[in-house]
Design an enzyme around this catalytic site. Sequence first.
Site: not given
Ligand code: NAD
Ligand code: DAU
Length: 337
Positions: A127-128, A151
């Site tokens: 959603d970002e 990102y």
């Molecule tokens: P993560 O950082 O935990 O995992 C990413 C994985 O991708 C890792 O295992 C890493 O080794 C692998 N990777 C990175 N670059 C690579 C490359 N070049 N080739 C092969 N492998 C590679 O991420 P996550 O939080 O599990 O997110 C997974 C996907 O979901 C991402 O595309 C992210 O944008 C999306 N997403 C995440 C969130 C969230 O809240 N974490 C929300 C919405 C969407």
């Molecule tokens: O919305 C989906 C996204 O959510 C994914 O696409 C990204 O991969 C995932 O990393 C996440 O992004 P955010 O930036 O929203 O998540 P993060 O956990 O880094 O931060 C959540 C909120 O908390 C944000 O407003 C920043 C704040 N924050 C984060 C950290 C790490 C703090 O206040 N202190 C912190 O130390």
Amino acid sequence: MKNILVTGGAGFIGSNFINYILDKRDDYFIVNLDKLTYAGNLENLIPSEGKKNYQFIRGDICNAELIDYLFNKYKIKFVINFAAESHVDRSILGSEVFFRSNVIGTNVLLEAARRYESEKFLQVSTDEVYGSLGTDGLFTETTLLHPNSPYSSSKAGADLMALSFHHTYGVPVLITRCSNNYGPYQFPEKLIPLMIINTLNDKKLPVYGDGQNVRDWIYVIDHNKALEAVFEKGKPGEVYNIGASNEMPNIKIVKLILKELGKSEGLIKYVKDRLGHDRRYAIDSSKIAKELGWKPVFEFEEALSHTIKWYVENKNWWNRIISGEYQKYYRVQYGSR
Ligand code: NAD
Ligand code: DAU
């Protein structure tokens, strides 16, 4: 049997997805391709190890020769692309690897999907890409893209490229845009695991800015079930938002974690804000509910409590992480705080 290339399956969401899906379906053969960056961890996949319909390959999605070899060898007809650099703060410290993995890597996969006439290509997005909301309103699938961080701009670029491959070549692309996930195996750079682990270690909890930035939280298994629904029933060329209608200011979550672990709010430390910090995310997921029949089932406080319990019971998992590269990252990001 569906032969599926799952990329980034050793990360947080990808590993939860593989463990969930292999437990449920034996009509999927999963080739998990992961580079094992700092965020990739094979321990996350212990529940799937040894299964007949699962194969792990260490490698980079940017490596076109390897991708071609895998499509050929495993007769890949389906792709689910989780692989990405995923952390906003790291993208602010240095963006190059984000554009390499998230944009070039997706391009390599799409080119292979085109050549090998893939039957489905699911791009796991976020959603970002929509940017930041004011105090009201929700992101819908038609909200204009306005990514604000390196990102999110790399993810938006990949989304647009994937849609262009659908429009131009007919690659059956599906895009999901999910809100913030939480649950087991999340790398402790993200808000919830970082706050849990710092609380357990009696370290300060660094809250950015005024703590009032809002995120819309979803339990990782709800996200995985939504991905399954889109993969099975989604219409190529379409975008599906995924969220659990659970908006919350960051400070409220931090206080819930402290309460659950019986620690004092004195651990909270307000620190300098994230550069370009998006104020509020909130997702309208009525399209996936209406068209594909998916709805989230986990209730936030219960699933958060389950997540906290998982971190309490899996100290070895995160102790190994925080004693490695993480220390260097933590010092750069948070200084001596
Ligand atoms: P993560 O950082 O935990 O995992 C990413 C994985 O991708 C890792 O295992 C890493 O080794 C692998 N990777 C990175 N670059 C690579 C490359 N070049 N080739 C092969 N492998 C590679 O991420 P996550 O939080 O599990 O997110 C997974 C996907 O979901 C991402 O595309 C992210 O944008 C999306 N997403 C995440 C969130 C969230 O809240 N974490 C929300 C919405 C969407
Ligand atoms: O919305 C989906 C996204 O959510 C994914 O696409 C990204 O991969 C995932 O990393 C996440 O992004 P955010 O930036 O929203 O998540 P993060 O956990 O880094 O931060 C959540 C909120 O908390 C944000 O407003 C920043 C704040 N924050 C984060 C950290 C790490 C703090 O206040 N202190 C912190 O130390």
